[in-house]
Motif scaffolding. Structure first.
Motif, short mmCIF file in Angstrom:
data_model
loop_
_atom_site.label_atom_id
_atom_site.label_comp_id
_atom_site.label_asym_id
_atom_site.label_seq_id
_atom_site.Cartn_x
_atom_site.Cartn_y
_atom_site.Cartn_z
N PRO A 2 0.81 -1.22 0.00
CA PRO A 2 0.00 0.00 0.00
C PRO A 2 0.85 1.27 0.00
CG PRO A 2 -0.09 -1.10 2.13
CD PRO A 2 0.73 -1.96 1.24
N LEU A 3 0.22 2.33 -0.47
CA LEU A 3 0.81 3.67 -0.44
C LEU A 3 0.28 4.38 0.80
CD1 LEU A 3 0.63 5.27 -3.99
CD2 LEU A 3 2.59 5.24 -2.49
N TYR A 4 1.16 5.01 1.54
CA TYR A 4 0.75 5.76 2.72
C TYR A 4 1.09 7.23 2.52
CZ TYR A 4 0.19 1.29 5.06
OH TYR A 4 -0.21 0.03 5.41
N ASP A 5 0.21 8.11 2.98
CA ASP A 5 0.44 9.55 2.94
C ASP A 5 0.97 10.00 4.29
OD1 ASP A 5 -0.58 9.85 0.35
OD2 ASP A 5 -2.62 10.03 1.09
N TYR A 6 1.99 10.87 4.24
CA TYR A 6 2.58 11.42 5.46
C TYR A 6 2.63 12.93 5.34
CZ TYR A 6 4.39 6.84 6.90
OH TYR A 6 4.52 5.53 7.29
N GLN A 7 2.59 13.60 6.50
CA GLN A 7 2.77 15.05 6.54
C GLN A 7 3.63 15.39 7.75
OE1 GLN A 7 -0.77 17.42 6.41
NE2 GLN A 7 0.36 19.34 6.37
N CYS A 8 4.56 16.30 7.54
CA CYS A 8 5.45 16.73 8.61
C CYS A 8 4.76 17.81 9.44
CB CYS A 8 6.76 17.27 8.03
SG CYS A 8 7.91 17.86 9.29
N ALA A 9 4.74 17.61 10.75
CA ALA A 9 4.14 18.60 11.65
C ALA A 9 5.01 19.85 11.79
CB ALA A 9 3.89 17.97 13.02
N ALA A 10 6.29 19.74 11.48
CA ALA A 10 7.21 20.88 11.63
C ALA A 10 7.17 21.81 10.42
CB ALA A 10 8.62 20.39 11.87
N SER A 22 3.34 -4.36 7.42
CA SER A 22 4.04 -4.65 8.67
C SER A 22 5.19 -3.69 8.98
CB SER A 22 4.58 -6.08 8.63
OG SER A 22 5.48 -6.23 7.55
N ALA A 23 5.53 -2.81 8.05
CA ALA A 23 6.65 -1.87 8.25
C ALA A 23 6.29 -0.80 9.28
CB ALA A 23 7.03 -1.21 6.94
N ALA A 24 7.29 -0.38 10.02
CA ALA A 24 7.09 0.70 11.00
C ALA A 24 6.83 2.02 10.28
CB ALA A 24 8.33 0.83 11.88
N PRO A 25 5.97 2.88 10.82
CA PRO A 25 5.71 4.18 10.18
C PRO A 25 6.98 5.02 10.10
CG PRO A 25 4.15 3.76 11.96
CD PRO A 25 5.18 2.70 12.03
N LEU A 26 7.07 5.83 9.06
CA LEU A 26 8.21 6.75 8.91
C LEU A 26 8.10 7.84 9.98
CD1 LEU A 26 8.23 7.19 5.03
CD2 LEU A 26 9.58 5.61 6.41
N THR A 27 9.22 8.34 10.43
CA THR A 27 9.21 9.38 11.47
C THR A 27 9.99 10.62 11.06
OG1 THR A 27 11.09 8.33 12.57
CG2 THR A 27 8.89 7.76 13.38
N ALA A 34 13.34 16.77 10.65
CA ALA A 34 12.72 16.70 11.98
C ALA A 34 11.97 15.38 12.13
CB ALA A 34 11.76 17.87 12.17
N PRO A 35 11.94 14.82 13.32
CA PRO A 35 11.22 13.56 13.56
C PRO A 35 9.73 13.82 13.79
CG PRO A 35 12.36 14.20 15.54
CD PRO A 35 12.71 15.22 14.49
N GLU A 36 9.09 14.49 12.84
CA GLU A 36 7.71 14.95 13.02
C GLU A 36 6.74 14.42 11.96
OE1 GLU A 36 6.57 16.91 15.51
OE2 GLU A 36 8.55 17.00 16.43
N LEU A 37 7.09 13.36 11.24
CA LEU A 37 6.16 12.83 10.22
C LEU A 37 4.99 12.13 10.89
CD1 LEU A 37 8.18 11.25 7.28
CD2 LEU A 37 6.83 13.33 7.29
#
Length: 73
Positions: A2-10, A22-27, A34-37
């Motif tokens: 699957p394709l996942y959408d991410y957005q950085c809070a910073a 099963s993969a860990a979410p990107l951070t 910044a570790p804000e994904l």
């Protein structure tokens, strides 16, 4: 996968990532490091079709009931 959408809070950078379920979410944000994904809720963009699915799925008009087309009038 699957394709996942991410957005950085910073920095509000947005990206799509192709990942295993099963993969860990990107951070870490690739733009500002910044570790804000945060993973976003999104709608899947696919359609199930082909052999093995119900014959009425995604059919329109007179093709909707193929099994019933052989009935005598």
């Amino acid at each position: 996968m699957p394709l996942y959408d991410y957005q950085c809070a910073a920095c509000n950078h947005q990206l799509e990532a192709l990942q295993k379920i099963s993969a860990a979410p990107l951070t870490d944000c690739p733009a500002c490091q910044a570790p804000e994904l945060k993973k976003q809720l999104s709608v899947p963009g696919f359609r199930l079709g082909g052999s093995g699915w119900y014959e009425t799925d995604f059919k329109t008009g007179t093709k909707k009931n193929l099994a019933g087309d052989n009935k005598p009038d």
